[in-house]
Structure formats: C-alpha cells, structure tokens
Scaffold this active site. Sequence first.
Site: not given
Ligand code: 4G0
Length: 265
Positions: A103, A130, A168, A183
């Site tokens: 995230p 985490e 894709r 397109d």
């Molecule tokens: C790293 C990507 C990976 C940190 C991975 C969670 C959402 C996405 C993950 C966390 C993911 C995205 C800090 C909770 C694994 N969630 N939005 N989960 N934390 O691309």
Amino acid sequence: MTEQNNSTEHPTIGISVVTLFPALVMSVAGSGVTGRAVERQRLSLATYNPRDYTTDTHRTVDDRPYGGGPGMVMMAEPLEEAIDSALEENSAQKDALVVYLSPQGQRLDHNLVCELAQLPGLVLVAGRYEGVDERLLESRIDREISIGDYVLSGGELAAMVVIDAVARQLPGVLGHSDSAKQDTFAGTGLLEHPQYTRPEQYRGMQVPEVLTGGNHEDIRLWRKKKSLERTRQRRPELLAQLELSSEDRRLLQEIEVEKTDRSDN
Ligand code: 4G0
C-alpha cells in the site's frame, strides 16, 4: 491442449512471483487473457516460495517486530534467497525488475502497466503479515507498487492484478476486437459508452433507437457523446487532461444545452 507457438517472434516476458501461496498465484495462468498469454508463449510464469529457502526445522518465514506491537514481519533471508533464485533461473530474469507490492508503493495506472509490459522480466514480491523487514526492501527491491489505497491480507492479489494488466498489453494476446476496444479507454482517455444487446425491449426499457438504426456515423457520434458525458460526470479530472477536438467540444456543448433544458422543466 490447443497450444500455439511463438512463431511470430514476439518477445516473451518472464514473471516470477515470490509468494507463500504459489497455487493461488498460478491460478491466473489457467484461464482468460493470462492463460492465453501463457499458451501463446508471450508470458512465462513461475513462483518461488520463501518457505523453500528456510534452513530451520520449522521452516520459519516470519517473526515478531523489533520494538513490539501486533502482528508478524516477514524475515529478510528466505525472501532474499527466493528472489535470488528467481533472478538466476533464466537469462530474461537476470535483467528483471524486482517489484514489491504494498500500500506504500507508487499507484499503478495504465502508463505504469505499459512500462512494465516492455521489460524482459519482473520479479513480483508478495508480502504477508504486517509487511517485510525493511533491510530486504532497501537492498533487493527496485520498485514498490500499489494497486490502490486499500489493504489486502497479502500481496498475491495485487501481483495477480499486475500480471493480468501486463498480459493484456503484450502483443498477440488480445484479439482484434479486444485491442480495438482498449483503444477507447487507454487511447482516447475517455470512459466507455454504454453497451446493449438482445432483447431490444427489456422490462419496459428500450435500446436507444440510434443503435438499431444502422447509421454508423450517427452511432459513432452517439457513443462519443456518451463517453464524453460519462467522463465529465464521473471523472472530470480525466477530461481536464485531454486535448479536445472541435467535434468533442461541440458534443460537450450539446450535453450542456440538454442539461440546461432539463433543469428548466
Ligand atoms: C506490505 C499490496 C504488503 C505491507 C499488498 C501489507 C495492499 C496492496 C502487504 C502491508 C497488500 C496494494 C503494511 C499492511 C500485503 N495490500 N494496495 N497486502 N501492510 O497494492
């Protein structure tokens, strides 16, 4: 199996995914556009499980965070060994970009998808718990990417989104009608117009007359107008970025007038 070869000499992108859930990730290769890309040898998919690179009897891949707090953190070493194996596997992979899905990453959009699709290889690192020990990220990750502002229970679904979107864009993967279709959104930057199919009357709702009239120029203009109207209503920031043609401006003017007419009633 109806396997087609790569006789047209399109390049093959190699995507390796480092994951504790290899079967989940490999399920994208079984059907749809990604399945076709794999069949046609435009895409090769492989997984590397950090658990296979542990050395202790319990095959430990995670541990408690230094400083305390809830949850677990993925340990650096099994991930590093899995990434190294992916990079050593074949020639395309040694030049691969190593991507961590999180995230905290750069937001994925059409432009970034196209950039990734041009690379010889990708190693996608899917985290659980985490997250991952920061020292692994600093030393082995080239790029951190997010598929959107929400948290998933693991990076696997995010990696699968990247794989589908990249597949894709690979030449020879989409059919002619599909590639013409993409397109419209990616090429014009507008949202799609509405679609209708049989029956012509459904629960009292009629298909717009222009679409059954057979006048292809009228249909083209109606669809463009609907695309402009939707984009203006739902994604005005997309419309603001576009260079509008005189036809676009005329259609937007018509939309504006119709809106004023309706509010007069
Ligand atoms: C790293 C990507 C990976 C940190 C991975 C969670 C959402 C996405 C993950 C966390 C993911 C995205 C800090 C909770 C694994 N969630 N939005 N989960 N934390 O691309």
